[in-house]
Design a protein around this motif. Structure first.
Motif, short mmCIF file in Angstrom:
data_model
loop_
_atom_site.label_atom_id
_atom_site.label_comp_id
_atom_site.label_asym_id
_atom_site.label_seq_id
_atom_site.Cartn_x
_atom_site.Cartn_y
_atom_site.Cartn_z
N THR A 151 -6.43 12.05 -7.99
CA THR A 151 -5.09 11.49 -7.16
C THR A 151 -5.36 11.78 -5.75
OG1 THR A 151 -3.86 13.27 -7.83
CG2 THR A 151 -3.53 11.20 -9.01
N ARG A 152 -6.02 13.05 -5.46
CA ARG A 152 -6.14 13.35 -4.19
C ARG A 152 -7.11 12.65 -3.37
NH1 ARG A 152 -8.29 19.30 -4.24
NH2 ARG A 152 -10.29 18.15 -4.91
N GLU A 153 -8.15 12.36 -4.27
CA GLU A 153 -9.41 11.47 -3.54
C GLU A 153 -8.78 10.09 -3.36
OE1 GLU A 153 -12.41 11.35 -6.41
OE2 GLU A 153 -13.10 13.83 -5.93
N SER A 154 -7.75 9.65 -4.34
CA SER A 154 -7.23 8.22 -4.05
C SER A 154 -6.49 8.14 -2.84
CB SER A 154 -6.37 7.91 -5.43
OG SER A 154 -7.05 7.77 -6.49
N LEU A 155 -5.77 9.31 -2.52
CA LEU A 155 -4.74 9.39 -1.29
C LEU A 155 -5.92 9.38 -0.10
CD1 LEU A 155 -2.16 11.95 -2.34
CD2 LEU A 155 -2.02 9.59 -2.07
N HIS A 156 -7.04 9.96 -0.18
CA HIS A 156 -7.88 9.78 0.87
C HIS A 156 -8.25 8.49 1.06
CE1 HIS A 156 -7.87 14.10 1.70
NE2 HIS A 156 -8.50 14.63 0.54
N LYS A 157 -8.69 7.76 -0.12
CA LYS A 157 -9.10 6.38 0.16
C LYS A 157 -8.15 5.33 0.44
CE LYS A 157 -13.32 6.55 -1.68
NZ LYS A 157 -14.47 6.19 -0.81
N GLU A 191 -6.07 2.13 5.24
CA GLU A 191 -5.03 1.88 5.92
C GLU A 191 -5.56 2.30 7.68
OE1 GLU A 191 -1.66 4.50 5.06
OE2 GLU A 191 -0.92 3.23 3.58
N THR A 192 -6.36 3.04 7.60
CA THR A 192 -7.10 3.27 9.02
C THR A 192 -7.82 2.03 9.18
OG1 THR A 192 -6.94 5.72 8.68
CG2 THR A 192 -8.40 4.66 10.41
N MET A 196 0.74 -1.22 0.03
CA MET A 196 0.04 0.11 -0.07
C MET A 196 1.09 1.41 -0.06
SD MET A 196 -3.13 0.89 -0.12
CE MET A 196 -4.11 -0.62 0.32
N SER A 197 1.90 1.22 0.72
CA SER A 197 2.96 2.26 0.55
C SER A 197 3.44 2.86 -0.71
CB SER A 197 3.84 2.22 1.77
OG SER A 197 4.70 1.02 1.26
N SER A 198 3.95 1.74 -1.25
CA SER A 198 4.22 2.02 -2.67
C SER A 198 3.39 2.58 -3.75
CB SER A 198 4.94 0.67 -3.36
OG SER A 198 3.80 -0.34 -3.30
N ILE A 199 2.07 2.13 -3.57
CA ILE A 199 1.15 2.86 -4.49
C ILE A 199 0.68 4.15 -3.79
CG2 ILE A 199 -1.75 2.69 -4.73
CD1 ILE A 199 -1.54 -0.56 -4.43
N ARG A 200 0.86 4.56 -2.59
CA ARG A 200 0.59 6.04 -2.11
C ARG A 200 1.83 6.54 -2.58
NH1 ARG A 200 -0.91 8.66 2.64
NH2 ARG A 200 -1.77 6.85 3.53
N ASN A 201 2.92 6.07 -2.99
CA ASN A 201 3.85 7.03 -3.15
C ASN A 201 3.79 7.33 -4.66
OD1 ASN A 201 5.43 7.15 -0.89
ND2 ASN A 201 6.63 5.26 -1.23
#
Length: 259
Positions: free
Chosen positions: A220-226, A231-232, A1-6
């Protein structure tokens, strides 16, 4: 998930940079467009030249030239939906088409030029040639541009804009001055109109580019929120599972002590 986030973070950042770049580049053309428009009006609506019939006029029986500006890449929502819909609708009509963007549909007929958006600058001389020859030979009754217009980051709008012929305004006063010109007015107007239309195409492409990146930045901003939400939820599940394991361990130890 962290790699996708980056990856998504990088895409989001690049989108913001491209929005600013496209806005600044479009602004370079605004002043020149304004001056060029005023020059054309002063000549085109001159009474003396109009009476002498030395004017460039569109042929009402000729087909329309319509330029559609879309994009090459995904990850920007339904950016191309309305433009592709317009292309499909126009397939029923004898409209000459210039289509920019590899995500655009490609009709079988009446396509003068089809190119990826990333090749726009490299192939722009071909567009200039089509426009100039069309104005010179009266091959088009109208020239339209269909694209997504960028006003600001909160306001994008699908636009169908006619850039030729110029509209007639009732409040034109200076342009109605009676003066004569020794040069070839028709040739001069052909060049001016061609230049004006090409400026409009460049401005539309820049606005389209900015709009595309605004949508991509939003997604991309919405994707980061998702990703944050996922992760939460994952952390909560892990925490809940750990608590259950700890509790089960305590119960198990208690049973052992009693036995």
């Amino acid at each position: 998930m962290s790699s996708i986030r980056n990856i998504v973070k990088v895409m989001n950042f690049h989108s913001l940079l491209r929005i600013d770049k496209a806005r600044r580049q479009a602004e370079k053309y605004f002043k020149a467009e304004e001056e060029l428009t005023q020059m054309i009006y002063h000549i085109y609506y001159n009474k003396n030249l109009a009476l002498d019939k030395k004017m460039v006029k569109p042929n009402p029986k000729a087909p329309i030239l319509r330029i559609y500006i879309g994009n090459d890449y995904g990850f920007c929502g339904d950016f191309n939906h309305l433009i592709n819909h317009a292309i499909k609708e126009d397939e029923k009509e004898p409209i000459q088409k210039i289509i920019i963007g590899s995500k655009m549909i490609h009709p079988k007929e009446n396509v003068l030029l089809y190119l990826p958006k990333e090749d726009f600058e490299k192939n722009f001389p071909k567009i200039e040639q089509i426009v100039e020859e069309g104005i010179k030979d009266s091959s088009f009754s109208k020239v339209d541009i269909v694209y997504n217009h960028y006003y600001n980051t909160n306001h994008l709008e699908y636009v169908g804009k006619t850039v030729f012929p110029l509209p007639m305004y009732d409040d034109i006063t200076e342009a109605q001055e009676d003066f004569t010109i020794e040069a070839n007015v028709t040739e001069m107007l052909t060049q001016l109109f061609s230049l004006y239309i090409c400026y409009e195409i460049r401005i539309a492409e820049m606005n389209s580019y900015a709009s595309e990146n605004v949508l991509r930045q939003r997604i991309t901003r919405e994707s980061l929120h998702k990703i944050d939400e996922l992760e939460t939820v994952k952390k909560r599940k892990q925490h809940k599972l750990k608590k259950k394991k700890d509790f089960d361990k305590i119960i198990d130890n208690f049973k052992r002590i009693r036995s």
